[in-house]
Design an enzyme around this catalytic site. Structure first.
Site, short mmCIF file in Angstrom:
data_model
loop_
_atom_site.label_atom_id
_atom_site.label_comp_id
_atom_site.label_asym_id
_atom_site.label_seq_id
_atom_site.Cartn_x
_atom_site.Cartn_y
_atom_site.Cartn_z
N GLY A 78 0.87 -1.23 0.03
CA GLY A 78 0.12 0.12 0.05
C GLY A 78 0.83 1.51 0.03
O GLY A 78 2.08 1.07 0.18
N GLN A 80 1.37 3.64 2.22
CA GLN A 80 1.87 3.84 3.49
C GLN A 80 2.44 2.51 3.99
O GLN A 80 2.63 2.25 5.30
CB GLN A 80 1.06 4.32 4.62
CG GLN A 80 0.68 5.84 4.38
CD GLN A 80 1.97 6.70 4.38
OE1 GLN A 80 2.89 6.33 5.25
NE2 GLN A 80 2.15 7.59 3.75
N SER A 81 3.19 1.53 3.27
CA SER A 81 3.41 0.18 3.51
C SER A 81 4.83 0.45 4.16
O SER A 81 5.56 1.05 3.94
CB SER A 81 3.73 -0.54 1.97
OG SER A 81 4.48 -1.68 2.58
N ASN A 82 4.81 -0.26 5.69
CA ASN A 82 6.02 -0.15 6.23
C ASN A 82 6.97 -1.25 5.79
O ASN A 82 8.48 -0.92 5.72
CB ASN A 82 5.80 -0.89 7.70
CG ASN A 82 4.72 0.14 8.56
OD1 ASN A 82 4.93 1.32 8.82
ND2 ASN A 82 3.39 -0.35 8.85
N CYS A 84 7.36 -1.79 2.35
CA CYS A 84 8.05 -1.00 1.31
C CYS A 84 9.06 -0.03 1.90
O CYS A 84 10.34 0.17 1.10
CB CYS A 84 6.91 -0.31 0.47
SG CYS A 84 5.97 -1.50 -0.59
#
Ligand SMILES: *Cc1c(COP(=O)(O)O)cnc(C)c1O
Length: 354
Positions: A78, A80-82, A84
């Protein structure tokens, strides 16, 4: 204990995280709730920009990618992917280009500016592609394959890391975390009755569930779902543990030689998820969740995130308040990080605090 865990033949691993992370007892919270004593495993302290659970998996996943000769990391998630963000930062630290395939476009985000994890993705120099939600959901595999093919045509070998690095390889991260927890429990003379984590792509739950059997914790691991339902997690965690077993069971030959215990089968029978606290969907936090985040920040000086840990923690305190855990003495909550995800929620948090 019949499993000789010191004889596990560990695969290659990079030292990326700041480990071990502390295990802390939350006395004020436990007194306030009047139920079991709550402990917290501070995996939010596993690094600064690498903070959270993903770096534990990436230690194994990226070691694997490098060992097979990959020079580029491709992954997805997503906006706000942690995961990524952690991958982008690991790539910058190792000098490996990172290519992110993100679900959502900038104008779909809470605000049209770079914020939280997405800001850090760009700071770390990751290449970021945005895909409309539907396109991403329908075509993710093709999109990732196409990105990988573009690198191949450019004579660069790229490795695709699955969502959340949750697969048989990343699972090692939380098996290793269980080795660390075993030491935390020993030094605190603690025998926990329940280990709780937020569960999203399932790899953390899978690793903890298997690790709890290997290290003989004698307690249940419970995942609070932040998306998807119990049936989904049963399938996903089963798939991750099964892939792990197929790839790596030979690495346990010595550790399991003196026992006929089938830890893999035991782990597969011990997959427990609670899907009652997802609310309106992935990455949508209700005011109740935000209130719980504010409460813990003020009571214990520990900040949770709105997408994962805040939701799971909110679920845990609801269950405690309903008396569901009255028979338990000690609960360990794994703080899987995610703090940068708070910043896109700043307007809603501000409203609740004034
Ligand atoms: C990804 C993530 C989780 C969930 O872990 P999975 O292994 O994907 O289930 C929990 N908390 C935070 C902060 C995360 O970023």
């Amino acid at each position: 204990m019949t499993i000789k865990t010191d004889l596990i033949d560990w695969p290659a691993k990079l030292d990326l995280a700041l480990l071990p992370t502390p295990l802390q007892r939350l006395d004020r919270l436990s007194a306030k709730l009047g139920g079991p004593t709550i402990w917290i495993k501070r995996d939010d302290l596993s690094g600064s920009l690498l903070s959270g659970n993903k770096v534990r998996k990436l230690e194994f996943t990226v070691a694997h990618a490098k060992a097979e000769g990959s020079e580029v990391l491709i992954t997805c998630g997503g906006l706000q992917s942690n995961h990524c963000r952690a991958t982008a930062v690991v790539g910058a630290q190792l000098g490996m280009p990172v290519h992110l395939v993100l679900r959502g476009t900038l104008d779909e985000a809470n605000n049209a500016e770079l914020d939280g994890n997405l800001l850090l993705d760009h700071l770390a120099g990751a290449k970021v592609d945005y895909y409309a939600r539907e396109d991403y959901q329908k075509n993710l595999k093709n999109i990732l394959d196409r990105v990988k093919e573009d690198y191949r045509l450019n004579v660069q070998k790229a490795h695709i890391i699955p969502t959340g690095a949750s697969d048989g390889i990343g699972l090692w991260g939380y098996v290793a975390a269980c080795k660390e927890l075993a030491e935390n429990f020993r030094s605190n003379q603690l025998s926990p009755d329940l280990i709780v984590t937020a569960t999203g792509s399932g790899g953390t739950q899978a690793g903890l569930t298997l690790g709890a059997k290997l290290y003989d914790f004698g307690c249940e691991v419970l995942g609070f779902a932040v998306c998807d339902d119990n049936a989904y997690f049963k399938r996903k965690v089963t798939a991750d543990i099964t892939e792990f077993k197929v790839r790596y069971s030979h690495r346990f030959n010595d550790a399991l030689a003196s026992t006929d215990q089938d830890v893999f089968a035991e782990a597969l029978m011990a997959i427990h998820t609670n899907d009652h606290y997802i609310g309106d969907g992935y990455a949508i936090a209700s005011d109740d969740v935000l209130e719980s985040i504010i409460m813990l920040s003020r009571l214990e000086g520990i900040v949770l995130d709105p997408v994962y840990t805040g939701k799971a923690f909110h679920g845990l305190i609801q269950e405690i308040q309903q008396g569901r855990f009255d028979h338990l003495k000690n609960i360990v909550f794994v703080h899987t990080g995610g703090g940068f995800g708070l910043f896109p929620y700043k307007d809603r948090l501000q409203k609740l605090m004034t």
